[in-house]
Write a protein that holds these residues in place. Structure first.
Motif, short mmCIF file in Angstrom:
data_model
loop_
_atom_site.label_atom_id
_atom_site.label_comp_id
_atom_site.label_asym_id
_atom_site.label_seq_id
_atom_site.Cartn_x
_atom_site.Cartn_y
_atom_site.Cartn_z
N PRO C 159 1.06 -1.31 0.25
CA PRO C 159 0.07 0.34 0.22
C PRO C 159 0.71 1.06 0.44
O PRO C 159 0.61 2.41 -0.52
CB PRO C 159 -0.97 -0.08 1.66
N HIS C 160 2.18 0.94 0.38
CA HIS C 160 2.27 2.66 0.79
C HIS C 160 3.90 2.80 -0.67
O HIS C 160 3.69 3.53 -1.02
CB HIS C 160 3.57 2.75 2.39
N ARG C 162 2.71 1.84 -3.18
CA ARG C 162 0.53 2.42 -3.76
C ARG C 162 1.07 3.44 -3.85
O ARG C 162 1.10 4.62 -4.91
CB ARG C 162 -0.33 1.06 -3.67
N MET C 163 1.15 4.28 -2.26
CA MET C 163 0.77 5.70 -2.69
C MET C 163 2.05 6.61 -2.87
O MET C 163 1.71 7.29 -3.86
CB MET C 163 0.79 5.83 -1.22
N ASN C 166 0.56 6.62 -6.78
CA ASN C 166 -0.23 6.68 -7.02
C ASN C 166 0.02 8.76 -6.49
O ASN C 166 0.30 9.35 -7.21
CB ASN C 166 -1.05 7.47 -5.71
N THR D 164 -14.41 7.44 1.08
CA THR D 164 -15.20 5.81 0.67
C THR D 164 -16.36 5.50 1.17
O THR D 164 -16.23 4.35 1.34
CB THR D 164 -13.66 5.11 1.81
N GLU D 239 -9.22 9.99 -4.98
CA GLU D 239 -9.40 9.56 -4.02
C GLU D 239 -11.00 8.65 -4.30
O GLU D 239 -11.05 7.09 -4.60
CB GLU D 239 -9.56 10.14 -2.89
N HIS D 243 -8.90 5.69 -5.96
CA HIS D 243 -8.54 5.10 -4.29
C HIS D 243 -6.90 5.94 -4.70
O HIS D 243 -6.08 4.68 -3.93
CB HIS D 243 -9.03 3.93 -5.02
N GLY D 245 -5.99 6.86 -1.68
CA GLY D 245 -5.65 6.60 -0.34
C GLY D 245 -4.81 7.81 -0.35
O GLY D 245 -4.10 7.22 0.86
N ASP D 248 -6.58 8.29 3.07
CA ASP D 248 -7.47 6.90 3.52
C ASP D 248 -6.58 5.99 3.99
O ASP D 248 -5.46 5.06 4.17
CB ASP D 248 -7.98 5.74 1.75
N GLN D 251 -5.74 2.76 3.58
CA GLN D 251 -4.17 2.48 2.53
C GLN D 251 -2.63 3.15 2.48
O GLN D 251 -1.92 3.35 2.29
CB GLN D 251 -4.62 2.98 1.50
#
Ligand code: HEA
Ligand code: HEA
Ligand code: CUA
Ligand code: CU
Lengths: 331, 98, 233, 558
Positions: C159-160, C162-163, C166, D164, D239, D243, D245, D248, D251
């Protein structure tokens, strides 16, 4: 059903209530005095100096700097005084006393789940003994909520993904309203409950009357076995993971040279996202338990880990001061 | 006309400096200066953008309000970041029981 | 809209007021002098750029926070970026800034053909930047780090990472969008330059566009070290 | 500020006599829908804005009516909770982003700033028109969302609820706000450049009317603050759709970061709403006390001080949200500081009345109402900024009462006062004096009845955004709802007589109040170019000497 009697001032039922009310009354006094002063002056001038003839003009006044300074500095002093007083109360409200009993709170759309240190669980209702400081450690399973007990004058947001705390010492037995104060969706206004403050004996009775409950740290210990945490976190010297005894509250050396204090948030993160803070000297092999443990489980595990002793009050035979790692592995 | 015409010579000089700085910043990135790496990288970015602003964007020769405007964007950005980080760094630090 | 055009028609209001007889053709009716007009435009563009700084600032704030929280994951993500392409793009963009500055200079000294040449160069360099960016994006797609269902990361703490990606895509994407707008603005200038509209007296459209272009360059000057140069050693 | 005897008289004479000159006034300079929709005249754009914001105000008001109806009884019986949540959300969004933020600047500011500084128009007339279109586009997005069911996140869009959990039209509404934000930025940008670059000869900074100073300060916030809300709301949209994150917690994102970014804009934004109203009040008080504003320089600096300091206090909305206690302390003390320039203004207005020549015309009634109600709102704001108090009253009706006191009692009073003051200037028509005084009184009474009980409710602990509530709060809620009815009627009265006056109102003289501002030195309604001859300024602002006033009145009667 229309009630004609209605309260004008909320009940005071915690040690904090008086403090908050005193600052409030002071602020209110300032507000009333200055509002009345301004209103009176405006009305007085507007009548006294009303225009009497069509061509009249005002007397141009010269603005002496002293006056400007006075009416900046006087309010400023009042304001700073209010700030200082308010900050004192706030710090008092944010720092639970060391001997506070720790209760856990989990908020979710749209209910409150409480758990006593002895393990008893309640929903939308919390029994507490009068006169004893109680610390609430809180988290949320979904959105942000806020625990609000007007009679105690406490309010704290409950945030998913992290722990927030608040505390109180109830001063009067009775039943008090509990609200969710942070907007959280459709039934935000129904996410309310009761705090039932009882005399200590009554409270004990109620606790033991509640059957089949066991201590949180005990359930935590069982989870520790059931989830096979103990296969890695073992006291022997070839364990693949740090032994957790005496961990709570200590500075932990992390991979990459940083350190972190092992507080609740750290433990939670270590369990749910182990790779984000890896203990120095270990491989990041711990699997993530995210999605496999409920917030409740995590809290129980944390309570268990805390029950293994914490820095400063380490169980006999181990010293926390030197920072020497259990099992000889560097921390 | 922002009256002042900057000769191309100046642009070329600035250009050369910018290229050199880019090279330095890449070079630095591959060497370990501990926490200084970030500082150096941002400092170089700061110098580069200052050069662009002063010369390419003629701020050096502009009126005072333009100078202030150019600076204010960055100043308020720093305020945003500084105060937010002030919260983030001290969150949860209130010691229990003191 | 990027370049608040004061180049208003001055005929909209019927009779010009007395005394406005000597109104130069490029001067909008409500300004008194060309100087007042061009200073206003430059100042207006600068205010807009201050706005833009704050706009990117929100994202940079988020980026800094998470980079502090998740240093390893961000470094891991950053290692996947191609530093050569990033550096090349930095050079390309700086060069385009120089050509843009030269175009403004050419306008100031009133050389129509030179202006056109420099503006075309600027567009070419800008397009090169976008081209390289597009190649990088495709590589990222093949490496499965483009956010979305396609994302896959085989390491701890997906997840991080991916952060990081993102934020990488949001920031570079918004930057690329600004580049596209910039190329459009520059292209819109070319016909007028060709006709020799701009000279020592009247060049603020070129100058304003130039300011915008340099700003986009500055954003990249910060994005490059922030995104590409983490923990490379 | 004004043109001195010699040249201003020629300006006044030339502008004032409609028959004398060739130039028609701006309302008659072209007819038909196209002449309005493609206009670049700041005055016409101001009128376009006036229609838009009035529409949004009544739409937002309608939702307030439904909110108050629901709250008459403790049970949630009129609408479903879902619906209630949408109502207050849309009420807040429409009122803040589509009524009050554009309100005074884009209507009164747009109309008056060029005239007050002796310019023909704003620096960028096309951008000005564009900003109205951008605003309308943003409004359409939002209206579209309203019609399809609205949003239920609260106007604050707190994550992760908005990102969300909510399943309403968050993205389209967010887009609407995002777009409208650019309109606000462009208005501010236009004002700053105009005020810097377009002042008439002789009009130095310290000769500017305080209205202009206030708008200058407001514009700083619009330019530097609005982009942050734009990008924040963009991240919320990203988001929701992709998504990403960042907000969130599931995440690894930080929901509190959202709150920082949101309030970084939204606190300064409250000063976008109040500063222009303060500017209006300065003009009105000077004109109806016939006196230079006491401590002119201090009031001018206070505007800029509020704008700049206002950027440093946003954390006071987050005292109980898990923000660090240290950060909370810093934000609390800074919030105290920002109250000082506001206090300076209030005291200087009051001192201006001393030995003034005060006439009780309608605009003055509104202005005096403003001072009183703003003081109450501001002082309760200071209480909220006090950490120890805020733990108890945060997110209760105490906060609701605080901000309505400032925004409805303050800003709207200011806006209405300004409309009444400049209505003759804008339309050339007079409204009925009696009814306008009645409206001021009805609004004042209705307002206090609506919102005063909410202070008590708040301290008793009634949380805000509550669809149903414990029965012991009913009496106070009924009072509040009754007050809202009076208030609603109070707002309808001006609506009626203003509309009436457009057709049937008596034609007014160019300067019905005998005011000396530069905007009064030209015809009412003004010609498209504002002034037939560019004015030259040789005196300070608010030079209400007997001769000037007599001259103004004579010119006005001409
Ligand atoms: C126009 C709008 C406006 C304005 C001008 C203000 C002005 C101020 N506001 Fe307000 N505020 C809002 C709109 C506004 N606010 C809104 C909309 C919210 C809620 C948002 C939401 O959550 O939905 C809010 C919420 C809000 C909070 C958060 C409450 C909470 O959620 O817990 C706080 C806390 O500090 C606060 C403080 C202040 C202060 C200190 C001022 C100061 O600027 C006031 C200064 C003025 C004075 C002090 C009065 C004049 C002075 C005198 C007469 C002299 C005497 C003075 C002294 C001796 C002190 N406001
Ligand atoms: C500029 C801003 C502005 C304005 C002008 C108003 C105006 C009003 N507001 Fe609002 N309000 C906000 C900004 C504003 N509000 C914000 C930001 C919130 C927070 C939202 C959130 O929590 O997210 C809020 C929330 C809010 C609440 C709290 C809801 C809750 O927390 O559950 C309430 C409750 O009473 C309320 C009431 C009113 C009333 C009675 C008016 C009145 O002044 C309105 C008067 C106008 C009319 C009545 C319309 C005109 C008349 C007619 C259409 C004629 C027909 C009507 C009758 C004859 C009755 N508002
Ligand atoms: Cu839970 Cu509101
Ligand atoms: Cu605020």
């Amino acid at each position: 059903m229309f009630r004609t009697d209605f309260p004008l001032f909320p009940e005071q039922a915690s040690t904090l209530a008086k403090e908050v009310d005193s600052v409030f009354l002071f602020g209110l006094g300032v507000a009333v005095v200055f509002s009345l002063l301004i209103a009176a002056l405006i009305l007085f001038f507007a009548v006294r100096y009303r225009r009497r003839a069509e061509g009249d003009v005002g007397q141009p006044g010269h603005a002496p700097a002293v006056l400007e300074i006075v009416w900046s500095v006087v309010p400023l002093c009042i304001l700073l005084f209010m700030f200082a007083w308010g900050a004192r109360v706030f710090f008092h409200a944010s720092r639970p006393p060391a001997d506070a009993e720790e209760f856990f709170v989990v908020g979710r759309q749209w209910m409150w789940k409480f758990q006593h240190p002895e393990g008893h669980r309640e929903i939308n209702e919390l029994h507490v003994p009068v006169g004893r400081p109680i610390k609430l450690t809180m988290t949320s399973e979904d959105v942000i909520h806020a625990l609000y007990i007007p009679a105690f004058r406490i309010k704290q947001d409950v945030i998913p993904g992290t722990y927030t705390t608040t505390w109180f010492t109830a001063t009067k037995p009775g039943v008090y309203k509990l609200f969710c104060a942070e907007y959280c969706g459709a039934e935000h206004s129904l996410m309310s409950g009761r705090i039932i403050v009882q005399q200590p004996q009554e409270y004990e009775q109620w606790l033991y009357g509640a059957k089949g409950q066991q201590g949180m740290s005990l359930t935590g210990a069982q989870l520790f076995d059931a989830r096979a945490c103990n296969t890695c976190h073992r006291p022997d010297s070839d364990a693949r993971a740090p032994y957790l005894q005496g961990l709570f509250g200590r500075q932990v050396a992390l991979l990459g040279g940083k350190t972190a204090r092992a507080d609740e948030d750290y433990l939670r993160e270590s369990i749910l996202m182990p790779a984000s803070k890896v203990v120095a000297g270990y491989q990041p092999i711990m699997p993530t338990f995210k999605g496999q443990l409920t917030e409740q489980d995590v809290l129980e595990l944390i309570t268990y880990i805390k029950s293994l002793g914490s820095a400063g009050q380490a169980p006999a035979g181990r010293e926390a001061a030197g920072g020497a790692a259990p099992g000889g592995k560097g921390r | 006309m922002a009256a002042h015409v900057i000769p191309p010579r100046v642009y070329l000089t600035v250009f050369t400096i910018l290229l050199v700085l880019t090279a330095i910043t890449v070079w630095v990135a591959f060497h370990d200066f501990g926490p200084l790496n970030v500082v150096i990288a941002l400092a170089i970015a700061g110098i580069k953008s200052t050069l662009v602003i002063l010369f390419f964007m003629h701020v050096r020769y502009s009126t005072r309000v333009v100078k202030i405007t150019a600076a204010s964007g960055f100043i308020f950005l720093v305020i945003l970041i500084a105060f937010t980080l002030a919260d983030v760094f001290t969150r949860g630090k209130l010691v229990v029981g003191k | 809209m990027r370049e608040p055009d004061a180049h208003d028609a001055h005929d909209a209001h019927g009779t010009a007021p007395a005394g406005a007889a000597v109104h130069p053709p490029h001067l909008a009716h409500h300004f008194k002098t060309l100087e007042q007009q061009s200073e206003s435009v430059a100042f207006g563009v600068w205010l807009f750029l201050a706005t833009e700084i704050m706009f990117f600032g929100g994202l940079i704030m988020a980026y800094i926070l998470y980079r502090i929280w998740y240093p390893h994951d961000f470094a891991a993500g950053s290692h996947l970026l191609d530093i050569r392409m990033g550096a090349t793009n930095t050079v390309v963009l700086i060069t385009s800034s120089v050509t843009m500055a030269m175009a403004v200079w050419a306008a100031q000294v009133g050389r129509a053909r030179t202006q056109v040449v420099y503006l075309v160069l600027t567009i070419l360099l800008g397009s090169t930047f976008l081209g390289i960016k597009a190649i990088e994006y495709t590589h990222k797609w093949h490496e499965h780090v483009v956010p979305g269902p396609h994302f896959a990361w085989h390491g701890p703490d997906a997840p991080h990472v991916r952060m990081f990606f993102n934020l990488y895509f949001t920031m570079t994407g918004l930057h690329a969008l600004h580049m596209i707008v910039g190329i459009g603005l520059v292209a819109a200038l070319i016909p007028k330059c060709w006709k020799g509209r701009f000279g020592p007296d009247y060049n603020h459209p070129v100058e304003g566009t130039g300011l915008y272009w340099h700003f986009v360059d500055i954003v990249w000057i910060f994005l490059f070290p922030l995104l590409y140069l983490i923990g490379r050693h | 500020m004004n043109a001195h005897a010699g040249s201003h008289e020629s300006a006044a004479a030339a502008g004032a006599a409609p028959a004398a000159g060739a130039a028609p006034d701006y309302l008659n300079d072209g007819y038909g829908i196209k002449s309005w929709l493609l206009t670049r005249d700041h005055k016409r754009i101001a009128i376009l804005y006036m229609f838009s914001v009035t529409f949004f105000f009544f739409l937002g008001g309608l939702m307030a009516v439904l909110i108050r109806l629901e709250l008459v009884t403790p049970q949630g019986d009129l609408v479903q909770p879902d619906m209630y949540n949408r109502l207050f959300t849309m009420h807040g969004i429409l009122m803040i982003f589509f009524f009050l933020i554009p309100g005074i600047p884009a209507v009164l500011g747009n109309f008056l700033i060029p005239m007050m500084i002796g310019a023909k128009d704003l620096a960028f007339p096309r951008l000005n028109l564009a900003s109205w279109y951008i605003f309308s586009l943003g409004g359409l997005f939002t209206l579209w969302s309203v019609l399809h069911g609205g949003v239920d996140t609260g106007w604050t869009f707190y994550t992760p609820f908005s990102t969300t959990f909510s399943n309403t039209y968050v993205v389209t509404t967010a887009l609407g706000i995002f777009i409208a934000g650019f309109a606000s930025i462009f208005t501010g940008l236009n004002f700053i450049v105009t005020i810097h670059r377009m002042r008439a000869p002789g009009l130095t900074w310290f000769r500017l009317p305080l209205f202009v100073w206030a708008h200058y300060a407001t514009s700083i916030i619009q330019v530097l603050g609005t982009p942050v809300i734009a990008v924040t709301i963009l991240m919320v949209a990203l988001e929701r759709v992709f998504h990403i994150g960042v907000f969130d917690p599931a995440q690894g994102g930080d929901p509190i970061l959202f709150q920082h970014l949101f309030w970084f804009y939204s606190h300064p934004a409250v000063y976008i709403m109040i500063l222009p109203a303060m500017g209006v009040v300065s003009e009105i008080v000077a004109a109806f006390a016939r006196k230079r504003i006491f401590g002119y320089r201090f009031v001018a600096y206070a505007s800029v001080g509020i704008a700049v300091l206002g950027f440093l206090v946003w954390g006071h909305h987050m005292f109980t949200t898990g923000q660090s206690a240290y950060a909370a302390t810093i934000f609390s003390v800074l919030s105290m500081l920002v109250a000082v320039p506001s206090a300076v203004k209030v005291f200087n207005w009051t001192a201006t009345l001393y030995k003034g020549s005060i006439s009780w015309e309608t605009p003055m009634l509104y202005a005096l109402g403003f001072i009183g109600l703003f003081t109450i709102g501001g002082l309760t704001g200071v209480m909220l900024a006090t950490l120890g108090i805020d733990i108890h009253v945060h997110d209760t009706y105490f906060v609701v009462a605080h901000f309505h006191y400032i925004m409805v009692g303050g800003a709207i009073m200011g806006y209405l006062g300004g409309l009444h003051y400049w209505w003759p200037k804008m339309t050339g028509k007079l409204y009925p004096a009696f009814w306008s005084k009645v409206s001021a009184l009805v609004i004042f009474i209705g307002f206090n009845l609506t919102f005063f009980p909410q202070f008590i409710l708040g301290y008793l602990g009634m949380p805000r955004r509550y669809h149903s509530y414990p029965p012991e709060f009913q009496v106070l809620n009924v009072m509040s709802s009754a007050g809202a009815t009076v208030l609603g009627v109070g707002y309808l009265i001006p609506m009626i007589y203003f509309t009436w006056s457009l057709r049937y109102g008596r034609r007014c003289a160019p300067n019905p109040w005998g005011a000396v501002g530069l905007e009064w030195q030209t015809a009412s309604p003004p010609i498209t170019q504002n002034f037939a001859v560019e004015p030259v300024v040789t005196t300070e602002a608010y030079d209400y000497s007997a001769e000037r006033v007599r001259a103004a009145q004579e010119a006005g009667r001409a």
